[in-house]
Design a protein around this motif. Structure first.
Motif, mmCIF file in Angstrom:
data_model
loop_
_atom_site.group_PDB
_atom_site.id
_atom_site.type_symbol
_atom_site.label_atom_id
_atom_site.label_comp_id
_atom_site.label_asym_id
_atom_site.label_seq_id
_atom_site.Cartn_x
_atom_site.Cartn_y
_atom_site.Cartn_z
ATOM 1 N N GLY A 192 0.817 -1.205 0.000
ATOM 2 C CA GLY A 192 0.000 0.000 0.000
ATOM 3 C C GLY A 192 0.852 1.256 0.000
ATOM 4 O O GLY A 192 2.060 1.202 -0.244
ATOM 5 N N THR A 193 0.236 2.369 0.306
ATOM 6 C CA THR A 193 0.931 3.650 0.309
ATOM 7 C C THR A 193 0.272 4.593 1.300
ATOM 8 O O THR A 193 -0.865 4.377 1.701
ATOM 9 C CB THR A 193 0.956 4.257 -1.107
ATOM 10 O OG1 THR A 193 1.755 5.431 -1.096
ATOM 11 C CG2 THR A 193 -0.435 4.610 -1.595
ATOM 12 N N THR A 194 0.973 5.629 1.660
ATOM 13 C CA THR A 194 0.431 6.620 2.597
ATOM 14 C C THR A 194 0.006 7.874 1.846
ATOM 15 O O THR A 194 0.387 8.084 0.686
ATOM 16 C CB THR A 194 1.488 7.005 3.648
ATOM 17 O OG1 THR A 194 2.591 7.633 2.974
ATOM 18 C CG2 THR A 194 1.972 5.805 4.429
ATOM 19 N N ILE A 195 -0.753 8.705 2.520
ATOM 20 C CA ILE A 195 -1.164 9.989 1.944
ATOM 21 C C ILE A 195 0.080 10.805 1.586
ATOM 22 O O ILE A 195 0.137 11.438 0.534
ATOM 23 C CB ILE A 195 -2.059 10.776 2.935
ATOM 24 C CG1 ILE A 195 -3.434 10.111 3.068
ATOM 25 C CG2 ILE A 195 -2.211 12.230 2.529
ATOM 26 C CD1 ILE A 195 -4.365 10.334 1.901
ATOM 27 N N ARG A 197 -1.691 5.943 8.365
ATOM 28 C CA ARG A 197 -2.753 5.232 7.664
ATOM 29 C C ARG A 197 -2.222 4.830 6.299
ATOM 30 O O ARG A 197 -1.621 5.628 5.598
ATOM 31 C CB ARG A 197 -3.969 6.150 7.527
ATOM 32 C CG ARG A 197 -5.189 5.464 7.016
ATOM 33 C CD ARG A 197 -6.435 6.282 7.313
ATOM 34 N NE ARG A 197 -6.803 6.281 8.718
ATOM 35 C CZ ARG A 197 -7.466 5.293 9.330
ATOM 36 N NH1 ARG A 197 -7.811 4.237 8.646
ATOM 37 N NH2 ARG A 197 -7.784 5.387 10.593
ATOM 38 N N THR A 198 -2.452 3.574 5.939
ATOM 39 C CA THR A 198 -2.006 3.040 4.659
ATOM 40 C C THR A 198 -3.220 2.738 3.796
ATOM 41 O O THR A 198 -4.203 2.174 4.276
ATOM 42 C CB THR A 198 -1.186 1.756 4.872
ATOM 43 O OG1 THR A 198 -0.108 2.041 5.753
ATOM 44 C CG2 THR A 198 -0.626 1.240 3.575
ATOM 45 N N TYR A 199 -3.133 3.115 2.529
ATOM 46 C CA TYR A 199 -4.214 2.876 1.575
ATOM 47 C C TYR A 199 -3.720 1.910 0.513
ATOM 48 O O TYR A 199 -2.564 1.960 0.101
ATOM 49 C CB TYR A 199 -4.623 4.188 0.893
ATOM 50 C CG TYR A 199 -5.175 5.216 1.836
ATOM 51 C CD1 TYR A 199 -6.539 5.341 2.040
ATOM 52 C CD2 TYR A 199 -4.327 6.075 2.539
ATOM 53 C CE1 TYR A 199 -7.058 6.284 2.912
ATOM 54 C CE2 TYR A 199 -4.835 7.026 3.413
ATOM 55 C CZ TYR A 199 -6.198 7.115 3.592
ATOM 56 O OH TYR A 199 -6.693 8.051 4.460
ATOM 57 N N ARG A 200 -4.629 1.026 0.057
ATOM 58 C CA ARG A 200 -4.284 0.153 -1.057
ATOM 59 C C ARG A 200 -5.548 -0.333 -1.743
ATOM 60 O O ARG A 200 -6.633 -0.312 -1.169
ATOM 61 C CB ARG A 200 -3.407 -1.007 -0.631
ATOM 62 C CG ARG A 200 -4.048 -2.048 0.217
ATOM 63 C CD ARG A 200 -3.012 -3.090 0.645
ATOM 64 N NE ARG A 200 -3.654 -4.140 1.402
ATOM 65 C CZ ARG A 200 -4.009 -5.312 0.897
ATOM 66 N NH1 ARG A 200 -3.760 -5.589 -0.361
ATOM 67 N NH2 ARG A 200 -4.590 -6.216 1.649
#
Length: 92
Positions: free
Chosen positions: A39-42, A82-85
């Motif tokens: 994933g990735t962060t903001i 927070r991580t988004y994926r």
């Protein structure tokens, strides 16, 4: 008295073997970043695009989730990040 000279003749350009690579849009770059297993962060998305945090979050909810129907999940880390994926879309 000055004499007229003809303009220099331009050489023909050689034919290109391939068309130039098309530049990826920022949205498609974000999608590639979100498809990583980790994933990735903001913050990483902000650096990639040059956008502010609220713009990145808006693209995630508006364009990616609603318009494109991608399943973007948010995972809160232990350190408060927070991580988004993007995960597999569940079919009904």
């Amino acid at each position: 008295m000055k004499t007229k000279t003809s303009a220099p003749v331009k050489a023909k350009k050689p034919a290109k073997a391939q068309p130039p690579a098309k530049k990826q849009s920022k949205q498609s770059q974000l999608i590639d970043l979100l498809k990583k297993k980790t994933g990735t962060t903001i913050e990483e998305m902000m650096i990639l695009t040059g956008w502010q945090a609220h713009t990145v979050r808006g693209i995630i909810s508006g364009a990616l989730k609603k318009r494109l129907g991608l399943n973007v999940v948010s995972i809160a880390g232990a350190s408060g990040t927070r991580t988004y994926r993007i995960t597999e879309v569940k079919t009904s």
